[in-house]
Design a protein around this motif. Structure first.
Motif, PDB file in Angstrom:
ATOM      1  N   PHE A  54       0.829  -1.198   0.000  1.00  0.00           N
ATOM      2  CA  PHE A  54       0.000   0.000   0.000  1.00  0.00           C
ATOM      3  C   PHE A  54       0.870   1.257   0.000  1.00  0.00           C
ATOM      4  O   PHE A  54       1.955   1.282   0.592  1.00  0.00           O
ATOM      5  N   ILE A  55       0.384   2.286  -0.670  1.00  0.00           N
ATOM      6  CA  ILE A  55       1.093   3.554  -0.787  1.00  0.00           C
ATOM      7  C   ILE A  55       0.317   4.613  -0.013  1.00  0.00           C
ATOM      8  O   ILE A  55      -0.837   4.907  -0.334  1.00  0.00           O
ATOM      9  N   ASP A  56       0.943   5.149   1.005  1.00  0.00           N
ATOM     10  CA  ASP A  56       0.337   6.196   1.843  1.00  0.00           C
ATOM     11  C   ASP A  56       0.651   7.540   1.207  1.00  0.00           C
ATOM     12  O   ASP A  56       1.767   8.054   1.312  1.00  0.00           O
ATOM     13  N   MET A  57      -0.358   8.125   0.554  1.00  0.00           N
ATOM     14  CA  MET A  57      -0.139   9.347  -0.199  1.00  0.00           C
ATOM     15  C   MET A  57      -0.055  10.596   0.663  1.00  0.00           C
ATOM     16  O   MET A  57       0.251  11.678   0.147  1.00  0.00           O
ATOM     17  N   HIS A  58      -0.302  10.461   1.968  1.00  0.00           N
ATOM     18  CA  HIS A  58      -0.246  11.650   2.831  1.00  0.00           C
ATOM     19  C   HIS A  58       0.209  11.213   4.217  1.00  0.00           C
ATOM     20  O   HIS A  58      -0.590  10.809   5.060  1.00  0.00           O
ATOM     21  N   SER A  59       1.508  11.323   4.457  1.00  0.00           N
ATOM     22  CA  SER A  59       2.098  10.841   5.707  1.00  0.00           C
ATOM     23  C   SER A  59       2.887  11.955   6.384  1.00  0.00           C
ATOM     24  O   SER A  59       3.498  12.787   5.720  1.00  0.00           O
ATOM     25  N   HIS A  60       2.873  11.924   7.702  1.00  0.00           N
ATOM     26  CA  HIS A  60       3.656  12.874   8.500  1.00  0.00           C
ATOM     27  C   HIS A  60       4.729  12.146   9.314  1.00  0.00           C
ATOM     28  O   HIS A  60       5.001  12.513  10.456  1.00  0.00           O
ATOM     29  N   SER A  61       5.371  11.154   8.709  1.00  0.00           N
ATOM     30  CA  SER A  61       6.403  10.384   9.404  1.00  0.00           C
ATOM     31  C   SER A  61       7.785  10.995   9.259  1.00  0.00           C
ATOM     32  O   SER A  61       8.788  10.315   9.542  1.00  0.00           O
ATOM     33  N   ASP A  62       7.879  12.246   8.852  1.00  0.00           N
ATOM     34  CA  ASP A  62       9.148  12.873   8.465  1.00  0.00           C
ATOM     35  C   ASP A  62      10.248  12.686   9.510  1.00  0.00           C
ATOM     36  O   ASP A  62      11.404  12.426   9.158  1.00  0.00           O
ATOM     37  N   LEU A  63       9.919  12.833  10.777  1.00  0.00           N
ATOM     38  CA  LEU A  63      10.898  12.611  11.841  1.00  0.00           C
ATOM     39  C   LEU A  63      10.843  11.200  12.386  1.00  0.00           C
ATOM     40  O   LEU A  63      11.879  10.581  12.652  1.00  0.00           O
ATOM     41  N   GLN A  64       9.636  10.681  12.581  1.00  0.00           N
ATOM     42  CA  GLN A  64       9.497   9.410  13.270  1.00  0.00           C
ATOM     43  C   GLN A  64      10.081   8.250  12.485  1.00  0.00           C
ATOM     44  O   GLN A  64      10.557   7.280  13.075  1.00  0.00           O
ATOM     45  N   VAL A  65      10.083   8.334  11.152  1.00  0.00           N
ATOM     46  CA  VAL A  65      10.679   7.261  10.370  1.00  0.00           C
ATOM     47  C   VAL A  65      12.193   7.211  10.549  1.00  0.00           C
ATOM     48  O   VAL A  65      12.819   6.166  10.353  1.00  0.00           O
ATOM     49  N   LEU A  66      12.787   8.337  10.962  1.00  0.00           N
ATOM     50  CA  LEU A  66      14.214   8.368  11.287  1.00  0.00           C
ATOM     51  C   LEU A  66      14.459   8.014  12.746  1.00  0.00           C
ATOM     52  O   LEU A  66      15.416   7.299  13.072  1.00  0.00           O
ATOM     53  N   ALA A  67      13.604   8.513  13.637  1.00  0.00           N
ATOM     54  CA  ALA A  67      13.783   8.229  15.063  1.00  0.00           C
ATOM     55  C   ALA A  67      13.484   6.767  15.392  1.00  0.00           C
ATOM     56  O   ALA A  67      14.083   6.189  16.304  1.00  0.00           O
ATOM     57  N   MET A 400     -14.743   8.674  -1.359  1.00  0.00           N
ATOM     58  CA  MET A 400     -13.842   7.539  -1.603  1.00  0.00           C
ATOM     59  C   MET A 400     -14.257   6.725  -2.823  1.00  0.00           C
ATOM     60  O   MET A 400     -13.471   5.933  -3.341  1.00  0.00           O
ATOM     61  N   ARG A 401     -15.470   6.893  -3.297  1.00  0.00           N
ATOM     62  CA  ARG A 401     -15.908   6.165  -4.496  1.00  0.00           C
ATOM     63  C   ARG A 401     -15.390   6.794  -5.786  1.00  0.00           C
ATOM     64  O   ARG A 401     -15.461   6.175  -6.847  1.00  0.00           O
ATOM     65  N   HIS A 402     -14.878   8.014  -5.730  1.00  0.00           N
ATOM     66  CA  HIS A 402     -14.512   8.720  -6.951  1.00  0.00           C
ATOM     67  C   HIS A 402     -13.328   8.027  -7.633  1.00  0.00           C
ATOM     68  O   HIS A 402     -12.389   7.583  -6.964  1.00  0.00           O
ATOM     69  N   PRO A 403     -13.326   7.953  -8.950  1.00  0.00           N
ATOM     70  CA  PRO A 403     -12.231   7.257  -9.649  1.00  0.00           C
ATOM     71  C   PRO A 403     -10.863   7.909  -9.507  1.00  0.00           C
ATOM     72  O   PRO A 403      -9.853   7.277  -9.833  1.00  0.00           O
ATOM     73  N   ALA A 404     -10.795   9.155  -9.042  1.00  0.00           N
ATOM     74  CA  ALA A 404      -9.491   9.795  -8.810  1.00  0.00           C
ATOM     75  C   ALA A 404      -8.989   9.596  -7.390  1.00  0.00           C
ATOM     76  O   ALA A 404      -7.926  10.100  -7.031  1.00  0.00           O
ATOM     77  N   HIS A 405      -9.713   8.829  -6.586  1.00  0.00           N
ATOM     78  CA  HIS A 405      -9.407   8.701  -5.160  1.00  0.00           C
ATOM     79  C   HIS A 405      -8.233   7.765  -4.896  1.00  0.00           C
ATOM     80  O   HIS A 405      -8.060   6.746  -5.566  1.00  0.00           O
ATOM     81  N   THR A 406      -7.406   8.114  -3.908  1.00  0.00           N
ATOM     82  CA  THR A 406      -6.364   7.256  -3.358  1.00  0.00           C
ATOM     83  C   THR A 406      -6.441   7.323  -1.830  1.00  0.00           C
ATOM     84  O   THR A 406      -7.195   8.115  -1.273  1.00  0.00           O
ATOM     85  N   GLY A 407      -5.632   6.511  -1.165  1.00  0.00           N
ATOM     86  CA  GLY A 407      -5.631   6.489   0.293  1.00  0.00           C
ATOM     87  C   GLY A 407      -4.459   7.240   0.873  1.00  0.00           C
ATOM     88  O   GLY A 407      -3.334   7.156   0.377  1.00  0.00           O
ATOM     89  N   GLY A 408      -4.711   7.981   1.939  1.00  0.00           N
ATOM     90  CA  GLY A 408      -3.655   8.679   2.668  1.00  0.00           C
ATOM     91  C   GLY A 408      -4.015   8.739   4.131  1.00  0.00           C
ATOM     92  O   GLY A 408      -5.130   9.109   4.486  1.00  0.00           O
ATOM     93  N   SER A 409      -3.092   8.377   5.004  1.00  0.00           N
ATOM     94  CA  SER A 409      -3.417   8.297   6.432  1.00  0.00           C
ATOM     95  C   SER A 409      -3.467   9.656   7.105  1.00  0.00           C
ATOM     96  O   SER A 409      -4.162   9.823   8.107  1.00  0.00           O
ATOM     97  N   ASP A 410      -2.692  10.634   6.614  1.00  0.00           N
ATOM     98  CA  ASP A 410      -2.498  11.891   7.329  1.00  0.00           C
ATOM     99  C   ASP A 410      -2.061  11.611   8.764  1.00  0.00           C
ATOM    100  O   ASP A 410      -2.414  12.317   9.693  1.00  0.00           O
ATOM    101  N   GLY A 411      -1.283  10.543   8.924  1.00  0.00           N
ATOM    102  CA  GLY A 411      -1.001  10.031  10.250  1.00  0.00           C
ATOM    103  C   GLY A 411       0.060  10.802  11.001  1.00  0.00           C
ATOM    104  O   GLY A 411       1.184  10.973  10.529  1.00  0.00           O
ATOM    105  N   LEU A 412      -0.293  11.262  12.206  1.00  0.00           N
ATOM    106  CA  LEU A 412       0.637  11.893  13.139  1.00  0.00           C
ATOM    107  C   LEU A 412       0.993  10.855  14.195  1.00  0.00           C
ATOM    108  O   LEU A 412       0.104  10.262  14.815  1.00  0.00           O
ATOM    109  N   LEU A 413       2.272  10.639  14.426  1.00  0.00           N
ATOM    110  CA  LEU A 413       2.726   9.540  15.270  1.00  0.00           C
ATOM    111  C   LEU A 413       3.135   9.963  16.673  1.00  0.00           C
ATOM    112  O   LEU A 413       3.355   9.109  17.531  1.00  0.00           O
ATOM    113  N   ALA A 414       3.257  11.268  16.926  1.00  0.00           N
ATOM    114  CA  ALA A 414       3.693  11.749  18.238  1.00  0.00           C
ATOM    115  C   ALA A 414       2.484  11.981  19.144  1.00  0.00           C
ATOM    116  O   ALA A 414       1.338  12.002  18.699  1.00  0.00           O
ATOM    117  N   GLY A 415       2.761  12.172  20.430  1.00  0.00           N
ATOM    118  CA  GLY A 415       1.702  12.484  21.387  1.00  0.00           C
ATOM    119  C   GLY A 415       1.191  11.259  22.115  1.00  0.00           C
ATOM    120  O   GLY A 415       1.427  10.120  21.726  1.00  0.00           O
TER     121      GLY A 415
END
Length: 529
Positions: A54-67, A400-415
């Motif tokens: 799966f491809i997460d098109m919207h992720s906020h792991s910029d620091l956590q993927v390194l930490a 989510m039914r639209h043919p241009a739709h993809t998935g993105g978590s917008d996931g924040l990992l801190a806190g």
């Protein structure tokens, strides 16, 4: 073969019906589909679906993927590639002063890990850091707000001609160093100070160099449709492909209005706009608490914000904007503090606020909600995060039914209690919206999460299950796959995903993380500017 996956139902990421086949993996690539390959290791995949990772098109792991490079939050849900640098705010390209301001501003998103190595400054240097070893692959978007901060500072004004030229140069350099495109956060300072013409000028460079523009636009509340229309205008004028970030409609003013948005997007596509979008399958949003403040209160940067919050008269002006007029930071909608739940704090003395709405905590404290918010932001130096309970299920399903739709978590990992979308987005699509509700078919949903985002990223060897492609693969049980992360317990790994391979190496093996770090940066090949 290094690995043979035997007897899986292959769902290849195109939307085509699944079929039974054996798949062989060798040297990090899909080497055979069908036939009877043999290998050093065989995985019995009877009853399992084999899909591209799966491809997460919207992720906020910029620091956590390194930490925390093993990155269990993402590998446990089958993610093999994520797109960083979102919402116009990230940590490259920077200078020392820019980085210092961003570390304060973004602490509510990403934390500020103690002892962290901040030695990069440019985009290429940041991507080099990823290449030292991470569990997943990662692409990076140039953050427009960061670039504006680097060139102009925190000022709420239009750029001079030379400043605009400089920003265009920074964009061109970042693209040449490996960025996939440009992001904006147009409800976040300082990126929100940019006008339409400024965005067009930057996107012209991005489009010319083969990237795409991914905006968090100016409102998901009051005026949301006009905000979407502005982004379409930017794309059409600049010739830059458009990918709309967490494309939804929130707050009471937008209940039941998904059809209007989809009509706007369909019209744009008919006009020649190269358009895609992502969403997460949850109703609440999440951000840092100070993002709700009006844009004028953010001019000058974090220290200026803290000074304004400490001034009695200015506090009252901010309160009026928040509670009466509807601040631009709160999408033009007067805030209802019952919607806003604090979910992350820096200081132990504020731990009692976590998991409760601002309205509830204010009642317990015997003080007005705005005073509680302002005092907390001052004490925490803006490092507080929040959930915003403002979504609508019918809008989520329709979009989510639209043919241009993809998935993105917008996931924040801190806190303390991050939004569970960081750990649950992709299995939730498969469990709730495929198996339970039937909003999407299985093959269609897999295409949303794999082939479609790979096409937006212009990946020639990922996102589909084809011979010769990179062996980014996920095996899941369609009957048991499920998100287990909740708002009360948000860091629970998914169920029903026993195997995940990144570049041919298992990172989840028989349901357990392996600790392997086979991922790397994904950099489009471009010439220097």
């Amino acid at each position: 073969m290094d690995i043979v996956i035997r007897g899986a139902t292959v769902v290849d990421g195109t939307g085509a019906p699944g079929y039974r086949a054996d798949v062989g993996v060798e040297a990090g690539r899909i080497a055979a589909i069908g036939g009877r390959p043999t290998g050093t290791r065989t995985i019995d995949a009877t009853g399992l679906v084999l899909a591209p990772g799966f491809i997460d098109m919207h992720s906020h792991s910029d620091l956590q993927v390194l930490a925390d490079p093993e990155h269990l939050a993402k590998i446990s849900q089958g993610v093999t590639l994520e797109v960083l640098g979102q919402d116009g705010l990230s940590y490259a390209p920077v200078d020392d002063a820019t980085l210092a301001g961003l570390r304060t501003q973004l602490a509510g998103w990403n934390g500020d890990p103690p002892g962290f190595d901040w030695t990069w400054r440019g985009v290429g240097e940041y991507l080099d850091r990823l290449d030292r070893g991470i569990a997943v692959n990662a692409a990076y978007l140039l953050p427009q707000g960061t670039i504006r901060l680097l060139v102009i500072g925190w000022d709420d004004r239009a750029p001079t001609g030379s400043e605009l030229d400089r920003m265009r140069e920074v964009v061109a350099t970042g693209m040449a160093e490996g960025a996939a495109g440009l992001s904006s956060g147009l409800t976040y300072t300082p990126g929100m100070y940019a006008g339409t013409d400024e965005l067009v000028a930057l996107c012209e460079v991005v489009g010319r160099l083969g990237g795409y523009y991914s905006p968090h636009h100016r409102s998901y509340g009051a005026g949301a449709l006009a905000a979407y229309a502005e982004m379409v205008e930017v794309s059409l004028r600049s010739g830059c492909p458009l990918h709309l970030a967490h494309a939804t409609l929130n707050f009471p003013v937008n209940a039941g209005r998904a059809g209007e948005l989809l009509s706007l997007l369909d019209k744009a596509i008919d006009q020649g706009c190269d358009l895609s979008l992502d969403t997460y399958p949850y109703l609440p949003g999440a951000t840092y608490l100070s993002a709700l403040l009006p844009s004028w209160a953010g001019a000058g940067g974090p220290d200026a914000v803290l000074a304004r919050l400490s001034d009695v008269d200015i506090r009252e002006r901010i309160r009026l904007d928040l509670e009466v007029h509807g601040s631009d930071g709160c999408m033009g909608v007067p805030v209802d503090w019952a919607w806003i739940e604090i979910n992350g704090v820096r200081l132990p003395e504020h731990a009692h606020l976590v998991g409760h709405s601002v309205a509830e905590s204010a009642r317990r404290a015997g003080k007005p909600p705005s005073e509680l918010v302002f005092d907390t932001l001052i004490a925490e130096r803006l490092g507080t995060s929040c959930l915003m309970h403002v979504g609508h299920e019918d809008n989520v399903r329709a979009i989510m039914r639209h043919p241009a739709h993809t998935g993105g978590s917008d996931g924040l990992l801190a806190g303390e209690r991050p939004h569970p979308r960081a750990w649950g987005t992709f299995p939730r699509y498969l469990a709730r919206y495929v198996r339970e509700l039937g909003v999407l078919g299985l093959e269609e949903c897999v295409a949303h999460l794999t082939g479609r985002p790979a096409r937006r990223l212009r990946l020639s060897d990922r996102g589909l299950l084809r011979e010769g492609y990179a062996a980014d693969l996920v095996l899941f049980d369609p009957e048991t796959v499920a998100d287990r992360a909740t708002f009360d317990d948000p860091r629970r790994p998914a169920a029903g995903i026993p195997y995940v391979l990144v570049n041919g190496t298992p990172v989840i093996d028989d349901g357990r993380p392996t600790g392997a770090l086979p991922g790397h940066s994904i950099r489009p090949v471009r010439s220097a500017p």
